[in-house]
Design a protein around this motif. Structure first.
Motif, short mmCIF file in Angstrom:
data_model
loop_
_atom_site.label_atom_id
_atom_site.label_comp_id
_atom_site.label_asym_id
_atom_site.label_seq_id
_atom_site.Cartn_x
_atom_site.Cartn_y
_atom_site.Cartn_z
N ILE A 67 -40.59 4.77 23.33
CA ILE A 67 -39.93 4.41 24.60
C ILE A 67 -39.75 5.66 25.48
N ARG A 107 -44.54 -2.57 21.12
CA ARG A 107 -44.82 -1.29 20.48
C ARG A 107 -44.72 -1.41 18.95
N LYS A 144 -43.24 17.09 17.06
CA LYS A 144 -43.10 17.14 18.52
C LYS A 144 -42.47 18.45 19.00
N GLU A 185 -28.90 -0.01 21.54
CA GLU A 185 -28.49 -1.40 21.71
C GLU A 185 -26.97 -1.58 21.56
N1 LIG Z 1 -32.04 -2.22 24.71
C1 LIG Z 1 -33.31 -2.50 24.67
O1 LIG Z 1 -33.76 -3.46 25.29
C2 LIG Z 1 -34.27 -1.62 23.90
C3 LIG Z 1 -35.63 -1.77 24.14
C4 LIG Z 1 -36.52 -0.92 23.47
C5 LIG Z 1 -36.04 0.02 22.56
N2 LIG Z 1 -34.71 0.09 22.32
C6 LIG Z 1 -34.21 1.07 21.35
O2 LIG Z 1 -34.52 2.37 21.83
C7 LIG Z 1 -34.62 3.27 20.71
C8 LIG Z 1 -35.92 4.08 20.81
O3 LIG Z 1 -37.03 3.25 20.55
P1 LIG Z 1 -38.47 3.86 20.20
O4 LIG Z 1 -39.35 2.72 19.92
O5 LIG Z 1 -38.84 4.87 21.22
O6 LIG Z 1 -38.14 4.62 18.82
P2 LIG Z 1 -38.97 5.83 18.17
O7 LIG Z 1 -40.41 5.72 18.54
O8 LIG Z 1 -38.57 5.86 16.74
O9 LIG Z 1 -38.42 7.14 18.95
C9 LIG Z 1 -37.18 7.75 18.72
C10 LIG Z 1 -37.38 9.26 18.82
O10 LIG Z 1 -36.09 9.90 18.85
C11 LIG Z 1 -36.12 10.95 17.87
N3 LIG Z 1 -34.76 11.23 17.40
C12 LIG Z 1 -34.07 10.63 16.39
N4 LIG Z 1 -32.87 11.21 16.28
C13 LIG Z 1 -32.80 12.19 17.21
C14 LIG Z 1 -31.81 13.13 17.56
N5 LIG Z 1 -30.64 13.20 16.91
N6 LIG Z 1 -32.05 14.00 18.57
C15 LIG Z 1 -33.24 13.95 19.23
N7 LIG Z 1 -34.23 13.07 18.93
C16 LIG Z 1 -34.00 12.22 17.93
C17 LIG Z 1 -37.01 10.41 16.80
O11 LIG Z 1 -37.46 11.43 15.91
P3 LIG Z 1 -37.78 11.01 14.36
O12 LIG Z 1 -38.99 10.12 14.44
O13 LIG Z 1 -38.02 12.32 13.67
O14 LIG Z 1 -36.58 10.28 13.87
C18 LIG Z 1 -38.15 9.83 17.62
O15 LIG Z 1 -39.06 10.82 18.05
C19 LIG Z 1 -34.57 2.38 19.45
O16 LIG Z 1 -33.28 2.39 18.92
C20 LIG Z 1 -34.91 1.01 20.00
O17 LIG Z 1 -34.42 -0.04 19.18
C21 LIG Z 1 -33.82 -0.69 22.97
#
Ligand SMILES: NC(=O)c1ccc[n+]([C@@H]2O[C@H](COP(=O)([O-])OP(=O)(O)OC[C@H]3O[C@@H](n4cnc5c(N)ncnc54)[C@H](OP(=O)(O)O)[C@@H]3O)[C@@H](O)[C@H]2O)c1
Length: 344
Positions: free
Chosen positions: A15, A173, A41, A106
């Motif tokens: 995202i 995704r 990254k 969320e």
């Molecule tokens: N409200 C909505 O409608 C909605 C819609 C879409 C997504 N979301 C939410 O948005 C979030 C992100 O989604 P995504 O698909 O992009 O997930 P993702 O691909 O897993 O990306 C999350 C990124 O954040 C990094 N991260 C984790 N902890 C961190 C920290 N403390 N400091 C800095 N970076 C950190 C992760 O690294 P690592 O891989 O090393 O952990 C990863 O690179 C999820 O929780 C998803 O459920 C919500």
């Protein structure tokens, strides 16, 4: 606002990368920094990680304090995880720099029931540092709460609200396809849900609480049914996952707001690979009856990126503190130069 809006990315996963690509095309705004902890990254150029053929001169760092103090952004777009306990220290860190936050977490979308103590602490901290914090996205954040609330506006009385979202997860995704258990056997699905190895959809309770709060309905309780796998009847596939007949193609989740013993708010969420009819349907049983169906459903990832980016000027304009979609002005797209939407 004459100068460009300065944005930092906190989380450059799927995202965060989509947000970056979208923001790079927008006028009146610039990305000034990027934070992520993923080892593959850190130290890389943002352009390489988000998959554009261009170096942006922004190095992804795992040192958020340094990025925030050096780049002094107006807003951080926060996209790391779904749960308040995990994101609280991350968002507190951003807010302490006096930086506004738009997050896709969320549980942050309406945290006053599920995480009331953390929500109050975040609100106090944000006010202290003159920053605004918003949790938003397509769902939670819009389709099953904010839009529902807006549709109640012409009602004189309301008996019940029913919302159904059905989507074909093949178009979403890969992390999403994984968190709904696509490709697992039914037994693996149940075990992984039970042990929270996969989360399923997060946010139904928050959406129900937001709707009830808007209507000033005091609920007896929120009832959440067990998450059920949707079992594939034939082989179905996405680009990343192949699901054989008999395996889980995704899931069905239901939650209810119960008032005076009646289910007055019902939310049903279905996401599975191969769903043939995709839609978002809202029925308000009241005076008048309101039935709205968006077909096909709004694409979750595209919609999330838009919700996040369109919220940036609204968050800059808002009073300090933890705000929710219900508290902000009517949601709308920011399609022009982003500075046009910021109050002088
Ligand atoms: N409200 C909505 O409608 C909605 C819609 C879409 C997504 N979301 C939410 O948005 C979030 C992100 O989604 P995504 O698909 O992009 O997930 P993702 O691909 O897993 O990306 C999350 C990124 O954040 C990094 N991260 C984790 N902890 C961190 C920290 N403390 N400091 C800095 N970076 C950190 C992760 O690294 P690592 O891989 O090393 O952990 C990863 O690179 C999820 O929780 C998803 O459920 C919500």
């Amino acid at each position: 606002m004459k100068r460009k809006i300065r944005v930092a990315l906190y989380g450059v996963g799927v995202i965060g990368s989509m947000v970056a690509k979208f923001l790079l095309e927008k006028e009146g705004l610039e990305i000034v920094g990027a934070v992520d902890v993923a080892k593959d990254k850190v130290g890389k150029d943002l352009g390489d990680i988000v998959g554009i053929n261009k170096h942006l001169g922004i190095t992804i760092s795992d040192d958020a304090d340094t990025v925030l103090s050096k780049t002094k952004p107006d807003v951080a777009v926060h996209t790391t995880t779904s749960f308040m306990e995990k994101v609280y220290p991350q968002i507190a860190q951003i807010v302490k720099h006096g930086v506004n936050v738009v997050s896709t977490c969320e549980e942050l979308s309406y945290p006053y029931l599920s995480s009331s103590k953390l929500a109050r602490e975040l609100d106090t901290l944000a006010k202290k540092h003159d920053a605004t914090v918003l949790g938003t996205g397509i769902n939670p954040g819009f389709l099953m709460d904010t839009l529902v609330i807006a549709l109640t506006a012409p009602c004189q009385e309301i008996k019940r609200i029913k919302v159904v979202r059905v989507m074909n997860a093949a178009t979403r995704r890969v992390p999403f396809q994984k968190k709904i258990g696509a490709g697992l056997s039914a037994a693996e699905f149940r075990e992984k849900i039970e042990h929270k190895i996969i989360s399923g959809h997060v946010g139904l309770e928050q959406s129900i609480t937001m709707i009830a709060a808007a209507l000033a309905w005091e609920l007896d309780k929120i009832q959440v049914d067990a998450v059920e796998p949707v079992i594939a009847k034939k082989t179905v596939r996405s680009d990343a996952i192949r699901v054989e007949a008999g395996q889980a193609a995704g899931l069905r989740q239901c939650a209810y707001g119960v008032r005076n013993g009646q289910k007055v708010i019902s939310l049903e969420f279905q996401a599975y690979i191969g769903a043939e009819e995709e839609y978002d349907a809202i029925t308000i049983e009241g005076t008048p009856i309101i039935k709205q169906k968006i077909s096909p459903c709004v694409h979750g990832d595209v919609g999330t990126i838009a919700m996040v980016c369109n919220s940036i000027p609204k968050v800059i304009n808002a009073e300090a503190g933890l705000v929710t979609m219900k508290d902000l002005p009517v949601p709308s797209a920011a399609v022009e130069d982003m500075r046009k939407y910021v109050k002088p």
